[in-house]
Structures are given as C-alpha cells and as structure tokens.
Design a protein around this motif. Structure first.
Motif, PDB file in Angstrom:
ATOM      1  N   SER A 121       0.820  -1.149  -0.074  1.00 57.46           N
ATOM      2  CA  SER A 121       0.049   0.112   0.107  1.00 57.46           C
ATOM      3  C   SER A 121       0.763   1.239  -0.187  1.00 57.46           C
ATOM      4  N   GLY A 122       1.983   1.316   0.393  1.00 51.59           N
ATOM      5  CA  GLY A 122       2.796   2.197   0.588  1.00 51.59           C
ATOM      6  C   GLY A 122       2.685   3.020   1.751  1.00 51.59           C
ATOM      7  N   THR A 123       1.896   2.965   2.696  1.00 57.29           N
ATOM      8  CA  THR A 123       1.428   3.757   3.650  1.00 57.29           C
ATOM      9  C   THR A 123       2.361   3.596   5.016  1.00 57.29           C
ATOM     10  N   ASP A 124       3.307   2.408   4.904  1.00 55.44           N
ATOM     11  CA  ASP A 124       3.707   2.080   6.203  1.00 55.44           C
ATOM     12  C   ASP A 124       5.047   2.856   6.017  1.00 55.44           C
ATOM     13  N   SER A 125       5.938   3.019   7.281  1.00 52.50           N
ATOM     14  CA  SER A 125       7.103   3.905   7.261  1.00 52.50           C
ATOM     15  C   SER A 125       8.436   2.916   7.928  1.00 52.50           C
ATOM     16  N   GLY A 126       8.146   1.641   7.958  1.00 56.92           N
ATOM     17  CA  GLY A 126       9.226   0.789   8.621  1.00 56.92           C
ATOM     18  C   GLY A 126       9.088   0.733   9.825  1.00 56.92           C
ATOM     19  N   LEU A 127       9.961  -0.048  10.599  1.00 51.94           N
ATOM     20  CA  LEU A 127      10.182   0.215  12.148  1.00 51.94           C
ATOM     21  C   LEU A 127      10.687   1.336  12.751  1.00 51.94           C
ATOM     22  N   SER A 128      10.235   1.817  13.746  1.00 56.75           N
ATOM     23  CA  SER A 128      10.632   2.913  14.382  1.00 56.75           C
ATOM     24  C   SER A 128      12.005   2.831  15.005  1.00 56.75           C
ATOM     25  N   LEU A 129      12.949   3.819  14.639  1.00 57.86           N
ATOM     26  CA  LEU A 129      14.469   3.781  15.066  1.00 57.86           C
ATOM     27  C   LEU A 129      14.299   4.288  16.627  1.00 57.86           C
ATOM     28  N   VAL A 130      15.082   3.504  17.321  1.00 59.74           N
ATOM     29  CA  VAL A 130      15.240   3.680  18.887  1.00 59.74           C
ATOM     30  C   VAL A 130      16.256   4.289  19.195  1.00 59.74           C
ATOM     31  N   TRP A 131      17.528   3.863  18.775  1.00 57.31           N
ATOM     32  CA  TRP A 131      18.842   4.284  18.765  1.00 57.31           C
ATOM     33  C   TRP A 131      19.831   3.972  17.697  1.00 57.31           C
ATOM     34  N   ALA A 132      20.770   4.871  17.566  1.00 58.95           N
ATOM     35  CA  ALA A 132      21.828   4.626  16.526  1.00 58.95           C
ATOM     36  C   ALA A 132      23.154   5.289  16.905  1.00 58.95           C
ATOM     37  N   LEU A 133      24.147   4.382  16.896  1.00 61.15           N
ATOM     38  CA  LEU A 133      25.394   5.014  17.367  1.00 61.15           C
ATOM     39  C   LEU A 133      25.772   6.306  16.801  1.00 61.15           C
ATOM     40  N   SER A 134      25.486   6.176  15.518  1.00 67.26           N
ATOM     41  CA  SER A 134      26.059   7.521  14.780  1.00 67.26           C
ATOM     42  C   SER A 134      25.187   8.638  15.160  1.00 67.26           C
ATOM     43  N   SER A 135      24.081   8.727  16.025  1.00 67.39           N
ATOM     44  CA  SER A 135      23.349  10.108  16.289  1.00 67.39           C
ATOM     45  C   SER A 135      23.673  10.126  17.796  1.00 67.39           C
ATOM     46  N   ASP A 136      24.251   9.243  18.452  1.00 72.35           N
ATOM     47  CA  ASP A 136      24.385   9.304  19.820  1.00 72.35           C
ATOM     48  C   ASP A 136      25.393  10.323  20.304  1.00 72.35           C
ATOM     49  N   ARG A 137      24.806  11.522  20.986  1.00 69.65           N
ATOM     50  CA  ARG A 137      25.737  12.673  21.439  1.00 69.65           C
ATOM     51  C   ARG A 137      25.984  12.400  22.855  1.00 69.65           C
TER      52      ARG A 137
END
Length: 111
Positions: free
Chosen positions: A90-106
């Motif tokens: 359908s194209g209406t989903d957006s995938g799984l929700s991102l909880v954490w990523a090392l690349s964005s961990d400040r």
C-alpha cells in the motif's frame, strides 16, 4: 541515503524455501528495485523472523512505483506463499521506528 528497517515473519516450515528463493533474485526484480531508488536491501533471518534493512531514496515512492510493476507483482505472489502476512504494498507504512543509533548518539562519552 535514508535507511528503512522492516520486519516480516515466515510461515512455519518455509525457512529453507525462503532462503533458497533468495539465493538467486531475478535480474529483472533487482533492476526494478534499483530503478525505484533502492541502493541496497539486506535481509537477516532469525528462525521465522526476517529483518530487512533498505537503503532507498524515497521509501513511499519506491513502494508506489513497485506496487503494480509486473515483476514485483509476481515476486510478491511468490513471497505470499511463504510469509505469515503477505505485503500489500500500500505504501502507507514507514518501517520500524528507530530507537537508537550509534551514529546519532551525542551522550555517554566521557569528557
């Protein structure tokens, strides 16, 4: 490039067949994915659980472009026999929700 994570689940007993089918993806399917903006698509399997990581320019556009593409329609019909819940594209989903990523961990760093 955006990355989209997905989760699907196999029907009981279809693990081996799923792996075998994915050993040789049809060239015309790979070409259709690339033409729809997919840079890479990786799938990991843990038992019956499948985890996909899709690098794609625009996920919703990709889903829209592939929804009625003949090679994808045939592929999705093949996958429907193996998956617990077939993809409706359908194209209406957006995938799984991102909880954490090392690349964005400040946080968490010792200073």
């Amino acid at each position: 490039m955006p990355r989209i994570a997905l989760h699907t689940r196999l029907k009981p007993g279809s693990e081996r067949e799923y792996d075998e089918v994915h050993a040789n993806i049809p060239a015309d399917l790979a070409a259709a994915l690339r033409a729809a903006g997919v840079r890479d698509w990786s799938i990991w399997r843990d038992g019956r659980d499948l985890f996909h990581l899709v690098e794609v320019e625009d996920y919703q556009r990709m889903r829209h472009e592939l929804r009625d593409h003949p090679v994808n329609v045939a592929w999705q019909a093949r996958m429907a026999a193996l998956l617990d819940v077939p993809d409706d594209y359908s194209g209406t989903d957006s995938g799984l929700s991102l909880v954490w990523a090392l690349s964005s961990d400040r946080g968490g760093a010792d200073t």
